[in-house]
Design a protein around this motif. Structure first.
Motif, short mmCIF file in Angstrom:
data_model
loop_
_atom_site.label_atom_id
_atom_site.label_comp_id
_atom_site.label_asym_id
_atom_site.label_seq_id
_atom_site.Cartn_x
_atom_site.Cartn_y
_atom_site.Cartn_z
N ARG A 1 0.84 -1.20 0.00
CA ARG A 1 0.00 0.00 0.00
C ARG A 1 0.88 1.25 0.00
N ASP A 2 0.48 2.22 -0.80
CA ASP A 2 1.25 3.46 -0.88
C ASP A 2 1.15 4.29 0.39
N ASP A 3 0.14 4.02 1.22
CA ASP A 3 -0.01 4.78 2.46
C ASP A 3 0.71 4.11 3.64
N ALA A 4 1.46 3.05 3.38
CA ALA A 4 2.18 2.36 4.45
C ALA A 4 3.33 3.21 4.97
N ASP A 5 3.59 3.09 6.26
CA ASP A 5 4.67 3.84 6.92
C ASP A 5 5.66 2.86 7.54
N PRO A 6 6.78 2.58 6.87
CA PRO A 6 7.74 1.61 7.41
C PRO A 6 8.34 2.05 8.74
N LEU A 7 8.42 3.35 8.98
CA LEU A 7 8.96 3.84 10.25
C LEU A 7 8.02 3.52 11.40
N PHE A 8 6.72 3.56 11.13
CA PHE A 8 5.75 3.19 12.16
C PHE A 8 5.91 1.72 12.52
N ALA A 9 6.09 0.89 11.51
CA ALA A 9 6.32 -0.53 11.76
C ALA A 9 7.62 -0.73 12.53
N TYR A 10 8.65 0.04 12.16
CA TYR A 10 9.93 -0.11 12.84
C TYR A 10 9.82 0.26 14.32
N GLY A 11 8.94 1.18 14.65
CA GLY A 11 8.75 1.52 16.05
C GLY A 11 8.34 0.32 16.88
N LYS A 12 7.56 -0.58 16.29
CA LYS A 12 7.17 -1.80 16.99
C LYS A 12 8.31 -2.81 17.01
N THR B 1 18.70 -2.51 13.05
CA THR B 1 18.92 -1.07 12.91
C THR B 1 17.85 -0.44 12.02
N ALA B 2 17.70 0.87 12.15
CA ALA B 2 16.73 1.59 11.32
C ALA B 2 17.08 1.44 9.84
N ALA B 3 18.37 1.55 9.53
CA ALA B 3 18.80 1.42 8.14
C ALA B 3 18.56 0.00 7.63
N GLY B 4 18.85 -0.97 8.49
CA GLY B 4 18.63 -2.37 8.11
C GLY B 4 17.16 -2.67 7.88
N TRP B 5 16.31 -2.11 8.72
CA TRP B 5 14.87 -2.31 8.55
C TRP B 5 14.38 -1.68 7.25
N LEU C 1 20.31 -11.77 7.47
CA LEU C 1 19.99 -11.60 8.89
C LEU C 1 19.48 -12.90 9.48
N ALA C 2 20.03 -13.30 10.62
CA ALA C 2 19.57 -14.50 11.30
C ALA C 2 18.12 -14.32 11.74
N PRO C 3 17.25 -15.29 11.48
CA PRO C 3 15.83 -15.14 11.82
C PRO C 3 15.58 -14.95 13.31
N THR C 4 16.50 -15.41 14.14
CA THR C 4 16.32 -15.32 15.59
C THR C 4 16.78 -13.97 16.16
N THR C 5 17.28 -13.08 15.32
CA THR C 5 17.73 -11.77 15.78
C THR C 5 16.58 -11.03 16.46
N PRO C 6 16.74 -10.59 17.71
CA PRO C 6 15.67 -9.83 18.37
C PRO C 6 15.39 -8.53 17.61
N GLY C 7 14.14 -8.14 17.58
CA GLY C 7 13.77 -6.92 16.87
C GLY C 7 14.57 -5.71 17.31
N ARG C 8 14.88 -5.62 18.59
CA ARG C 8 15.58 -4.43 19.10
C ARG C 8 17.02 -4.34 18.58
#
Length: 269
Positions: A128-139, A184-188, A174-181
């Motif tokens: 969707r063009d209205d998607a916000d990847p930064l909002f997702a990255y916040g989670k 990095t923002a650039a990686g996401w 990226l290893a699938p088990t990598t914790p979300g935290r």
């Protein structure tokens, strides 16, 4: 279960067939009889895909919400209507075409407040063009859950399914088990852009292909992948086979109750 690209293809197909037309709707099976009565004889204004959810928007602010789940499927064709066969949940016709729906998890008519609740519980849809990847990255950055689980969490990334989750992590190294935290923002952002591009290609081609040009069957002089899901992939459902990049045997495991595939060399933990 169909991934998000399939639902976007269905939305486009149904828009092409029925948008702007008054349609007839019924439920030969009977389980959707009350809902069918509400939208029968109304004009279909537009269709919309949000993650794995499909919405048909009708006149007077009524919306048909469909989630295919594991067993749901659509069929369509040109009129006349074929006789109903088997457990046919919903049937729609108009403009010279018919549409049949069988076996969905959800098939219901919603008013605007319920549609708003549905949207509010879904994450960001890469298609969707209205998607916000930064909002997702916040989670993502505030979570200790594995990034694999976060990609499959529909409240984080709507529409990403098992194949895309496994494949985009491989492509990111990226290893699938990598914790979300630890993402990095650039990686996401790079992973999001890659996922969006792959899913857009899935919409265009009707199948999931994730390998780079250098790793196609033609380039590597190998046999094409044979699998009911189709498409050329790096790790998904290739356990024990050599990685197309480094030759290491692809591994299989379970994470968040889902099948996980990865290359231990290309995705070091």
């Amino acid at each position: 279960m169909p991934e998000g690209h399939t639902i976007h293809r269905l939305a486009a197909r149904h828009r092409e067939l029925f948008a702007g037309r008054v349609v007839a709707v019924d439920s030969p099976q009977g389980r959707f009889a009350a809902g069918a009565t509400l939208i029968d004889g109304r004009r279909l204004i537009d269709t919309e895909a949000y993650g794995k959810h499909l919405l048909h928007h009708f006149a007077d602010e009524l919306s048909l919400h469909i989630h295919l789940g594991l067993y749901g499927k659509f069929a369509d064709g040109e009129l006349p209507l074929p006789p109903p066969v088997g457990q046919l949940r919903m049937r729609m016709s108009g403009g010279g075409h018919w549409l049949e729906l069988r076996g969905p998890t959800a098939c219901e008519v919603l008013e605007p407040p319920a549609v708003a609740v549905l949207r509010a519980r879904l994450g960001q849809d890469p298609l969707r063009d209205d998607a916000d990847p930064l909002f997702a990255y916040g989670k993502v950055r505030s979570s200790t859950k594995p990034v694999f689980a976060l990609l499959l969490d529909q409240s984080v990334v709507a529409g990403c399914g098992l194949i895309y989750a496994n494949e985009v992590l491989f492509r990111a190294g990226l290893a699938p088990t990598t914790p979300g935290r630890f993402v990095t923002a650039a990686g996401w952002q790079e992973m999001w852009d890659d996922l969006r591009a792959l899913m857009k290609e899935g919409v265009a081609r009707g199948r999931i292909d994730t390998v780079h040009t250098a790793h196609t069957p033609e380039a590597m002089r190998r046999a094409p992948r044979v699998d009911r899901h189709g498409g050329e992939v790096y790790v998904y459902r290739r356990p024990g086979q050599p990685c197309l990049v480094c030759g290491t045997a692809v591994q299989r495991g379970s994470l968040a109750g889902r099948n996980l595939y990865w290359c231990p060399t290309c995705q070091p933990g």
